[in-house]
Enzyme design. Structure first.
Site, PDB file in Angstrom:
ATOM      1  N   GLY A 487       0.806  -1.214   0.000  1.00  0.00           N
ATOM      2  CA  GLY A 487       0.000   0.000   0.000  1.00  0.00           C
ATOM      3  C   GLY A 487       0.837   1.260   0.000  1.00  0.00           C
ATOM      4  O   GLY A 487       2.036   1.242   0.301  1.00  0.00           O
ATOM      5  N   ILE A 488       0.211   2.355  -0.358  1.00  0.00           N
ATOM      6  CA  ILE A 488       0.846   3.676  -0.288  1.00  0.00           C
ATOM      7  C   ILE A 488       0.505   4.266   1.073  1.00  0.00           C
ATOM      8  O   ILE A 488      -0.669   4.425   1.414  1.00  0.00           O
ATOM      9  CB  ILE A 488       0.342   4.589  -1.414  1.00  0.00           C
ATOM     10  CG1 ILE A 488       0.644   3.966  -2.780  1.00  0.00           C
ATOM     11  CG2 ILE A 488       0.967   5.978  -1.305  1.00  0.00           C
ATOM     12  CD1 ILE A 488      -0.008   4.698  -3.931  1.00  0.00           C
ATOM     13  N   HIS A 489       1.519   4.614   1.844  1.00  0.00           N
ATOM     14  CA  HIS A 489       1.309   5.049   3.231  1.00  0.00           C
ATOM     15  C   HIS A 489       1.711   6.507   3.419  1.00  0.00           C
ATOM     16  O   HIS A 489       2.716   6.940   2.863  1.00  0.00           O
ATOM     17  CB  HIS A 489       2.138   4.156   4.162  1.00  0.00           C
ATOM     18  CG  HIS A 489       1.905   4.415   5.608  1.00  0.00           C
ATOM     19  ND1 HIS A 489       0.752   4.035   6.258  1.00  0.00           N
ATOM     20  CD2 HIS A 489       2.672   5.033   6.540  1.00  0.00           C
ATOM     21  CE1 HIS A 489       0.826   4.384   7.523  1.00  0.00           C
ATOM     22  NE2 HIS A 489       1.987   4.999   7.717  1.00  0.00           N
ATOM     23  N   PRO A 490       0.954   7.289   4.155  1.00  0.00           N
ATOM     24  CA  PRO A 490      -0.324   6.956   4.795  1.00  0.00           C
ATOM     25  C   PRO A 490      -1.506   7.394   3.921  1.00  0.00           C
ATOM     26  O   PRO A 490      -1.699   8.583   3.670  1.00  0.00           O
ATOM     27  CB  PRO A 490      -0.280   7.759   6.087  1.00  0.00           C
ATOM     28  CG  PRO A 490       0.519   8.982   5.734  1.00  0.00           C
ATOM     29  CD  PRO A 490       1.479   8.579   4.639  1.00  0.00           C
ATOM     30  N   GLU A 494      -4.853   2.315   1.238  1.00  0.00           N
ATOM     31  CA  GLU A 494      -3.997   1.192   1.623  1.00  0.00           C
ATOM     32  C   GLU A 494      -4.692   0.249   2.596  1.00  0.00           C
ATOM     33  O   GLU A 494      -4.252  -0.897   2.781  1.00  0.00           O
ATOM     34  CB  GLU A 494      -2.695   1.701   2.241  1.00  0.00           C
ATOM     35  CG  GLU A 494      -2.843   2.251   3.644  1.00  0.00           C
ATOM     36  CD  GLU A 494      -1.504   2.554   4.317  1.00  0.00           C
ATOM     37  OE1 GLU A 494      -0.577   1.721   4.198  1.00  0.00           O
ATOM     38  OE2 GLU A 494      -1.399   3.611   4.953  1.00  0.00           O
TER      39      GLU A 494
END
EC number: 1.8.1.9
Length: 516
Positions: A487-490, A494
């Site tokens: 996932g792409i955080h934050p 995600e």
């Protein structure tokens, strides 16, 4: 002829005729036009422009009958004028009001004690944008060589269309090899005293000159909930009257969460209640009489505005479809998989057709594909399965694929696994916004690679979150693939890659922190 035989034969005929169009085009001019489109909304315009791009001679009719309070608009259909576009702008306006209060917590020196919108200025800004889109649309039709007539058109026979160019003028007729009906729909009014004379609909609210004030929204579909929420966000006092359940046709758990979110934000619901009459009082306000169908108790309340959002009907009454031999069901047109009606050379696309999603992107794509089949030799049909959609409430609800109930009904409860979880958007912490209703789930098969059947999300910018996942679901997304995606955080998107808890496990789906 049975329904199945009709669908098979008309689909075959439609595809066969489209493949032969290029060969037959040399025989012009048997008809005045190759294609006449009735309706200048999303579906009709997409079909007309695509057909013209394929070399067809195209004429498009569009006409808007004013609402009971006199509202009318230009070319572009529901989406541009009284639907998606103004709704999203009003939604954005309400979110900006909320953002002003959040800005203080984030360190901005803003006086948020007296934040109030200018309704007339907002309406004027929205309408100015709509008029600019109307103008661009007209220019685009001209550039693409689509003839346009702003007039009501009706069938004289299956190949002949009759219209009046201007009030008082003589009736004119044109003929066409193909006709596409794309007239869309309009809001329904309840059959009670005062409904038409004193109420408004979503056709009126986006150009409403006076402030709505205390508003009764009758209906709890997505239109009703969206209107109630942007009115609340703009500082007004909406109440939602619900006949049975909120968001019929959507996932029940998600729908109830959305209603709970609205209640938490101060929007009251009148449950299992139907309106009985609307009366204007001496002070100009509206007295609404209603009945609770559970208790059979009558009640009444006073509002400044009553907005009907009880569903929509297809605009078939003025088309004289009987003269063309087109079959209908209720107020919609019956079509097959190729959008062909009971008359092989007459088609229908968009909200006017029976049993298909009433969504702008669906209308646009189906219109384009139809034009390509008719005039470019294509055989590609519209795929109406797994269409993503979003309800634009403060916490938006977006979904694609099956609801949990549908999956259980079709596959059986023992064959379904539901991965779910609550989550905490990072940006909610500093202004201390409620995260109680931020929730998502994936409905999947229980065995094998666990193919995902449906994705559901309530939270910020839900439409942006679900759009990419919709493409993945269409290509066979599995739980394994989803959980192996980094996932792409934050971000809130995600959270789908972190869905490890199933309903069957009974474990608590509430996270300990934003990163747990």
């Amino acid at each position: 002829m049975s329904t199945i035989k009709f669908l098979r034969s008309s689909t075959h005929n439609a595809l066969r005729s489209s493949l032969g169009w290029c060969r037959l085009a040399a025989s012009r001019p048997r008809y005045d036009y190759d294609l006449v489109v009735l309706g200048g909304g999303s579906a009709g315009l997409a079909c007309a422009k695509e057909a013209a791009g394929c070399g067809a001679r195209v004429l498009c009719f569009d006409y808007v009958k004013p609402t009971p309070v006199g509202t009318k608009w230009g070319i572009g259909g529901t989406c541009v004028n009284v639907g998606c576009i103004p709704k999203k702008l009003m939604h954005q306006a309400s979110l900006l009001g909320e953002a002003v209060h959040e800005a203080v917590a984030y360190g901005w020196n803003v006086d948020d004690t007296n934040i109030r919108p200018d309704w007339r200025k907002l309406v004027r800004s929205v309408q100015n944008h709509i008029k600019s889109v109307n103008w661009v649309t007209r220019v685009d039709l001209r550039d693409k060589k689509v003839e346009y007539v702003n007039s009501m058109a009706t069938f004289r026979d299956s190949h002949t269309i009759e219209y009046v160019a201007m009030p008082g003028a003589e009736h004119r007729q044109v003929t066409s090899e193909y006709v596409v009906v794309a007239v869309g729909g309009r809001p329904r009014y309840p059959d009670i005293p005062g409904a038409v004379e004193l109420g408004i609909t979503s056709d009126d609210i986006f150009s409403y000159e006076r402030e709505p004030g205390r508003t009764l929204v009758v209906g709890a579909g997505y239109v009703g909930l969206e209107c109630a929420c942007f009115l609340k966000g703009l500082g007004y006092e909406p109440t939602v009257m619900v006949r049975s359940i909120v968001l019929r046709g959507f996932d029940r758990q998600m729908s109830e969460l959305l209603a709970a979110m609205m209640t938490e934000r101060g929007i009251p619901f009148l449950g299992t209640t139907i309106p009985k009459a609307v009366e204007r009082q001496a002070d100009g306000r509206l007295l609404v009489r209603y009945r609770n169908t559970t208790t059979q108790m009558d009640g009444s309340d006073v509002f400044d505005t009553v907005l009907w959002a009880i569903g929509r009907k297809g605009l078939i009454e003025d088309l004289n479809l009987d003269a063309a031999g087109v079959k209908t069901h209720d107020d919609k047109i019956v079509v097959d998989a190729a959008e062909a009606t009971s008359v092989p050379h007459i088609f229908a696309v968009g909200d006017i057709i029976y049993g298909r999603p009433e969504l702008t992107p669906v209308a646009i794509l189906s219109g384009r594909l139809l034009a390509r089949r008719l005039f470019a030799g294509s055989t590609q049909l519209m795929d109406y399965a797994d269409v993503a959609t979003t309800v634009f409430t403060p916490l938006e609800y977006s979904c694609v694929g099956m609801s949990e109930e549908t999956a259980i009904e079709l596959r059986g409860a023992d064959n379904i696994e539901v991965f779910h979880g609550y989550y905490k958007p990072t940006e909610f912490f500093i202004p201390q916004k409620s995260v109680r209703h931020c929730y998502l789930k994936a409905v999947a098969e229980v065995s094998g690679d666990q193919k995902i059947l449906g994705l559901h999300y309530i939270g910020p910018v839900a439409g942006e979150v679900i759009q990419g996942f919709a493409a993945a679901l269409k290509t066979g997304l599995t739980v394994k693939t989803l959980l192996n995606t980094v996932g792409i955080h934050p971000t809130t998107a995600e959270e789908f890659t972190r869905l490890s808890i199933t309903k069957r496990s009974g474990r608590d789906p509430t996270p300990a922190s934003c990163c747990s």
